[in-house]
Design a protein around this motif. Structure first.
Motif, PDB file in Angstrom:
ATOM      1  N   VAL A 120      12.886  59.847  68.877  1.00 45.85           N
ATOM      2  CA  VAL A 120      13.890  60.298  69.842  1.00 45.85           C
ATOM      3  C   VAL A 120      13.280  60.356  71.245  1.00 45.85           C
ATOM      4  N   LEU A 121      12.045  60.865  71.353  1.00 43.58           N
ATOM      5  CA  LEU A 121      11.383  60.949  72.659  1.00 43.58           C
ATOM      6  C   LEU A 121      11.102  59.557  73.226  1.00 43.58           C
ATOM      7  N   THR A 122      10.809  58.596  72.347  1.00 45.41           N
ATOM      8  CA  THR A 122      10.666  57.213  72.813  1.00 45.41           C
ATOM      9  C   THR A 122      11.985  56.706  73.386  1.00 45.41           C
ATOM     10  N   GLY A 123      13.088  57.008  72.679  1.00 45.59           N
ATOM     11  CA  GLY A 123      14.405  56.630  73.183  1.00 45.59           C
ATOM     12  C   GLY A 123      14.724  57.302  74.497  1.00 45.59           C
ATOM     13  N   VAL A 124      14.328  58.571  74.645  1.00 50.07           N
ATOM     14  CA  VAL A 124      14.571  59.297  75.891  1.00 50.07           C
ATOM     15  C   VAL A 124      13.816  58.650  77.040  1.00 50.07           C
ATOM     16  N   ARG A 125      12.565  58.276  76.798  1.00 47.21           N
ATOM     17  CA  ARG A 125      11.794  57.629  77.863  1.00 47.21           C
ATOM     18  C   ARG A 125      12.443  56.316  78.295  1.00 47.21           C
ATOM     19  N   LEU A 126      12.852  55.502  77.315  1.00 42.70           N
ATOM     20  CA  LEU A 126      13.531  54.245  77.651  1.00 42.70           C
ATOM     21  C   LEU A 126      14.838  54.519  78.378  1.00 42.70           C
ATOM     22  N   ALA A 127      15.556  55.557  77.940  1.00 41.25           N
ATOM     23  CA  ALA A 127      16.840  55.895  78.553  1.00 41.25           C
ATOM     24  C   ALA A 127      16.663  56.323  80.001  1.00 41.25           C
ATOM     25  N   ILE A 128      15.614  57.089  80.295  1.00 44.44           N
ATOM     26  CA  ILE A 128      15.381  57.541  81.668  1.00 44.44           C
ATOM     27  C   ILE A 128      15.160  56.347  82.591  1.00 44.44           C
ATOM     28  N   GLY A 129      14.397  55.364  82.122  1.00 45.63           N
ATOM     29  CA  GLY A 129      14.188  54.169  82.938  1.00 45.63           C
ATOM     30  C   GLY A 129      15.487  53.437  83.228  1.00 45.63           C
ATOM     31  N   ILE A 130      16.344  53.321  82.218  1.00 45.53           N
ATOM     32  CA  ILE A 130      17.638  52.663  82.408  1.00 45.53           C
ATOM     33  C   ILE A 130      18.526  53.487  83.333  1.00 45.53           C
ATOM     34  N   LEU A 131      18.555  54.803  83.120  1.00 44.57           N
ATOM     35  CA  LEU A 131      19.395  55.682  83.931  1.00 44.57           C
ATOM     36  C   LEU A 131      19.030  55.590  85.401  1.00 44.57           C
ATOM     37  N   TRP A 132      17.746  55.570  85.678  1.00 46.75           N
ATOM     38  CA  TRP A 132      17.312  55.564  87.074  1.00 46.75           C
ATOM     39  C   TRP A 132      17.716  54.277  87.780  1.00 46.75           C
ATOM     40  N   ILE A 133      17.761  53.168  87.014  1.00 46.17           N
ATOM     41  CA  ILE A 133      18.198  51.898  87.589  1.00 46.17           C
ATOM     42  C   ILE A 133      19.713  51.887  87.816  1.00 46.17           C
ATOM     43  N   VAL A 134      20.450  52.450  86.852  1.00 46.99           N
ATOM     44  CA  VAL A 134      21.914  52.431  86.930  1.00 46.99           C
ATOM     45  C   VAL A 134      22.447  53.453  87.933  1.00 46.99           C
ATOM     46  N   LEU A 135      21.674  54.524  88.166  1.00 47.97           N
ATOM     47  CA  LEU A 135      22.165  55.632  88.985  1.00 47.97           C
ATOM     48  C   LEU A 135      22.582  55.213  90.388  1.00 47.97           C
ATOM     49  N   VAL A 136      21.717  54.475  91.082  1.00 51.63           N
ATOM     50  CA  VAL A 136      21.965  54.180  92.502  1.00 51.63           C
ATOM     51  C   VAL A 136      23.268  53.410  92.716  1.00 51.63           C
ATOM     52  N   PRO A 137      23.523  52.298  91.989  1.00 56.60           N
ATOM     53  CA  PRO A 137      24.830  51.653  92.178  1.00 56.60           C
ATOM     54  C   PRO A 137      25.998  52.534  91.746  1.00 56.60           C
ATOM     55  N   CYS A 138      25.793  53.393  90.734  1.00 58.03           N
ATOM     56  CA  CYS A 138      26.873  54.299  90.329  1.00 58.03           C
ATOM     57  C   CYS A 138      27.228  55.272  91.449  1.00 58.03           C
ATOM     58  N   GLU A 139      26.224  55.670  92.227  1.00 59.44           N
ATOM     59  CA  GLU A 139      26.467  56.625  93.311  1.00 59.44           C
ATOM     60  C   GLU A 139      27.074  55.962  94.545  1.00 59.44           C
ATOM     61  N   MET A 140      27.466  54.716  94.416  1.00 62.20           N
ATOM     62  CA  MET A 140      28.197  54.030  95.474  1.00 62.20           C
ATOM     63  C   MET A 140      29.681  53.950  95.132  1.00 62.20           C
ATOM     64  N   LEU A 141      30.124  54.829  94.196  1.00 63.53           N
ATOM     65  CA  LEU A 141      31.520  54.828  93.739  1.00 63.53           C
ATOM     66  C   LEU A 141      32.364  55.849  94.495  1.00 63.53           C
ATOM     67  N   GLY A 142      32.142  55.983  95.778  1.00 58.92           N
ATOM     68  CA  GLY A 142      32.986  56.868  96.568  1.00 58.92           C
ATOM     69  C   GLY A 142      32.572  58.323  96.554  1.00 58.92           C
ATOM     70  N   VAL A 143      31.353  58.648  96.090  1.00 59.76           N
ATOM     71  CA  VAL A 143      30.891  60.028  96.130  1.00 59.76           C
ATOM     72  C   VAL A 143      30.309  60.323  97.505  1.00 59.76           C
ATOM     73  N   SER A 144      30.055  61.592  97.759  1.00 62.40           N
ATOM     74  CA  SER A 144      29.593  61.994  99.090  1.00 62.40           C
ATOM     75  C   SER A 144      28.197  62.598  99.063  1.00 62.40           C
ATOM     76  N   ALA A 145      27.466  62.393  97.979  1.00 60.90           N
ATOM     77  CA  ALA A 145      26.104  62.908  97.886  1.00 60.90           C
ATOM     78  C   ALA A 145      25.352  62.124  96.827  1.00 60.90           C
ATOM     79  N   GLY A 146      24.024  62.156  96.923  1.00 62.59           N
ATOM     80  CA  GLY A 146      23.188  61.431  95.974  1.00 62.59           C
ATOM     81  C   GLY A 146      22.361  60.368  96.689  1.00 62.59           C
ATOM     82  N   LEU A 147      21.350  59.876  96.011  1.00 60.34           N
ATOM     83  CA  LEU A 147      20.447  58.903  96.615  1.00 60.34           C
ATOM     84  C   LEU A 147      21.145  57.581  96.909  1.00 60.34           C
ATOM     85  N   GLY A 148      22.017  57.140  95.998  1.00 61.79           N
ATOM     86  CA  GLY A 148      22.761  55.910  96.242  1.00 61.79           C
ATOM     87  C   GLY A 148      23.679  56.037  97.446  1.00 61.79           C
TER      88      GLY A 148
END
Length: 251
Positions: free
Chosen positions: A180-208
């Motif tokens: 499970v911890l291996t999956g979590v580590r892989l998931a964090i890497g994917i999440l961090w890549i997906v996060l920035v374009p997701c935060e370009m969906l009309g929100v008003s805060a966040g790194l993206g």
């Protein structure tokens, strides 16, 4: 000098080599007083120091980290139970594996237009997309962990008349936690890549969002500073996940 010290020194040298390539690229392919100068390491470092002295950037970091945490928790709440079921029952595994592999190969970002139409803009579509991205490594690694459990542990549990709940809590979950911890580590890497374009969906805060803001203000050195900051934060998150996994494996 020990092996870890040598590896650490080589890692630092590699980072300095990357910065040198960055500097050479700006100076070889751009003009000294032109637009490219705003993307140089010197300008980026100066802007990063200025940004780190402002409270606003920490608010954006907190918002992004909160979204990562919520997306990861949602993926764990769905992925771990599903992984336990899929790993425990061969017929269920056979029935679900093609569907899971099909869904896993669809980029989470391709769902963005659909999710925005159904949920609107804001945090909800971001949580959905992040949870969808993180689900598959957690689910598949959990299922793999169940399949690799030592059958003697389960046999011993049955011989001691343990209930299914006791077997789950005392044998299965501790046995698959490393996976499970291996999956979590892989998931964090994917999440961090997906996060920035997701935060370009009309929100008003966040790194993206902040990257879009720097682009709109033509603050290119700040934009590069945010790119650098995103890389540093992602590196730290991955290091934390690796440390947690290593501690569990060697416990």
């Amino acid at each position: 000098m020990g092996k870890h010290a040598i590896h650490g020194a080589l890692g630092v040298a590699g980072l300095f080599g990357l910065i040198l390539l960055w500097w050479l690229g700006v100076h070889l392919f751009g003009e000294a007083d032109g637009l490219s100068a705003r993307f140089s390491p010197q300008a980026t470092l100066g802007s990063l120091i200025e940004l780190l002295g402002q409270a606003e950037v920490y608010e954006h970091i907190w918002v992004s980290l909160k979204r990562i945490l919520i997306g990861l928790v949602l993926a764990l709440l769905i992925g771990v139970p599903l992984g336990l079921l899929v790993g425990s029952y061969r017929h269920l595994e056979a029935a679900t594996t093609p569907a899971f592999q099909f869904l896993r190969m669809i980029s989470p970002l391709s769902w963005m237009p659909v999710v925005v139409m159904l949920m609107g803009v804001g945090d909800q579509p971001i949580y959905f997309l992040l949870a969808f991205a993180a689900l598959w490594p957690i689910l598949l690694n959990t299922a793999a962990g169940v399949r690799q459990l030592d059958p003697r542990w389960l046999q011993l549990s049955r011989s001691l008349s343990a209930t299914r709940w006791e077997t789950l809590c005392k044998v299965i979950i501790p046995g698959v936690l490393g996976h499970v911890l291996t999956g979590v580590r892989l998931a964090i890497g994917i999440l961090w890549i997906v996060l920035v374009p997701c935060e370009m969906l009309g929100v008003s805060a966040g790194l993206g969002y902040f990257i879009l803001d720097t682009r709109d203000r033509l603050a290119y050195s700040e934009l590069m500073a945010m790119v650098l900051l995103i890389g540093v934060l992602g590196f730290m998150l991955d290091a934390m996940a690796r440390g947690l996994h290593r501690r569990w494996v060697h416990a």
